[in-house]
Scaffold this motif. Sequence first.
Motif, PDB file in Angstrom:
ATOM      1  N   TRP A   1       0.877  -1.189   0.000  1.00  0.00           N
ATOM      2  CA  TRP A   1       0.000   0.000   0.000  1.00  0.00           C
ATOM      3  C   TRP A   1       0.906   1.228   0.000  1.00  0.00           C
ATOM      4  O   TRP A   1       2.132   1.087   0.018  1.00  0.00           O
ATOM      5  CB  TRP A   1      -0.978  -0.021   1.187  1.00  0.00           C
ATOM      6  CG  TRP A   1      -0.321  -0.093   2.538  1.00  0.00           C
ATOM      7  CD1 TRP A   1       0.176   0.949   3.262  1.00  0.00           C
ATOM      8  CD2 TRP A   1      -0.104  -1.271   3.323  1.00  0.00           C
ATOM      9  NE1 TRP A   1       0.708   0.496   4.453  1.00  0.00           N
ATOM     10  CE2 TRP A   1       0.545  -0.853   4.524  1.00  0.00           C
ATOM     11  CE3 TRP A   1      -0.394  -2.625   3.157  1.00  0.00           C
ATOM     12  CZ2 TRP A   1       0.910  -1.746   5.524  1.00  0.00           C
ATOM     13  CZ3 TRP A   1      -0.022  -3.506   4.154  1.00  0.00           C
ATOM     14  CH2 TRP A   1       0.611  -3.083   5.317  1.00  0.00           C
ATOM     15  N   ASP A   2       0.320   2.440  -0.062  1.00  0.00           N
ATOM     16  CA  ASP A   2       1.121   3.670  -0.209  1.00  0.00           C
ATOM     17  C   ASP A   2       2.151   3.491  -1.328  1.00  0.00           C
ATOM     18  O   ASP A   2       3.346   3.771  -1.174  1.00  0.00           O
ATOM     19  CB  ASP A   2       1.844   4.015   1.103  1.00  0.00           C
ATOM     20  CG  ASP A   2       0.880   4.419   2.199  1.00  0.00           C
ATOM     21  OD1 ASP A   2      -0.256   4.802   1.864  1.00  0.00           O
ATOM     22  OD2 ASP A   2       1.262   4.359   3.378  1.00  0.00           O
TER      23      ASP A   2
ATOM     24  N   ASP B   1       3.003   4.936  -3.989  1.00  0.00           N
ATOM     25  CA  ASP B   1       3.770   6.016  -4.608  1.00  0.00           C
ATOM     26  C   ASP B   1       5.176   6.098  -4.030  1.00  0.00           C
ATOM     27  O   ASP B   1       6.089   6.612  -4.678  1.00  0.00           O
ATOM     28  CB  ASP B   1       3.057   7.364  -4.407  1.00  0.00           C
ATOM     29  CG  ASP B   1       1.793   7.482  -5.237  1.00  0.00           C
ATOM     30  OD1 ASP B   1       1.682   6.735  -6.229  1.00  0.00           O
ATOM     31  OD2 ASP B   1       0.928   8.299  -4.895  1.00  0.00           O
TER      32      ASP B   1
ATOM     33  N   LYS C   1       9.603   3.050   3.595  1.00  0.00           N
ATOM     34  CA  LYS C   1       9.817   4.167   2.671  1.00  0.00           C
ATOM     35  C   LYS C   1      11.293   4.564   2.690  1.00  0.00           C
ATOM     36  O   LYS C   1      12.011   4.264   3.652  1.00  0.00           O
ATOM     37  CB  LYS C   1       8.959   5.359   3.090  1.00  0.00           C
ATOM     38  CG  LYS C   1       7.467   5.085   3.090  1.00  0.00           C
ATOM     39  CD  LYS C   1       6.703   6.302   3.596  1.00  0.00           C
ATOM     40  CE  LYS C   1       5.204   6.020   3.640  1.00  0.00           C
ATOM     41  NZ  LYS C   1       4.449   7.179   4.172  1.00  0.00           N
TER      42      LYS C   1
END
Length: 257
Positions: free
Chosen positions: A77-78, A80, A242
């Motif tokens: 998910w997330d 980007d 991230k």
Amino acid sequence: MRDGAELLIDSPMAQRGKRMMGALLDAAPKGSVRTREYAGNHRLLVMYGVGLKQRMVAREKHLKAGGRVVMWDLGYWDRDEAMRLAVDSFHPTADQLAMSPATGHRMALREDADPAGPIMLVGLGVKSGKMLGIAPMVWEREALRRIHQIYPGRKVWWRPKAQDDGDLPGTERRDGMSIEAALKGCSLVVARHSNVTVDACIAGVPVQCAGGAAWALYAFNSAPTRNERADFLLKLAFWQWKPSEAVQAWDWIKRVT
């Protein structure tokens, strides 16, 4: 093998992969090196996009030599920015997920399933098929045959891996829209190991799969409880990071390897 890690930053590589690998290089343990071709001198091999043939060969050589392989790819998910993490296997295994504490921010879950709704069949994709030695559309056709056998008369929505993956007779295409919109009203998701199974977990749509991270949740129960889904996602969050979390990602990698 030496301590530290070999970070294989070669070409071609997507920009998101370059960002993640660059952040990991900046935060890497003492003794780590960047390579443009596989060397195999360090215990840890770190790479992005293992589906590329040259990286697949490097992975196999390193595991055969007794090393550990840290692999990054598009996040669960997330997407980007976030990247998913796997060690040795292509997705975190049930045993690896069991190492994760079920603590942290609980994801907002939805209940979008309709027990009488269509079944979504998710494509394996050409690249994954090559990795597994499966010819294009062979897995999809067999999965569709089983769906028709077990759920006669049920409408099947076809979610191909890529828009040019071809058609699947007897289905209705369900691409060209967000996965959240595509899942709404489905009764079941059938996939081999797709990230869509994690999307389905968030959406509350039952899942049948043969692999991937979600297999740890759905292997013996296609419709886990809301609490079971929430706990699984909490554990899976430790396998997704991230670039801005590279230091914490290394702490976790050291713990699990």
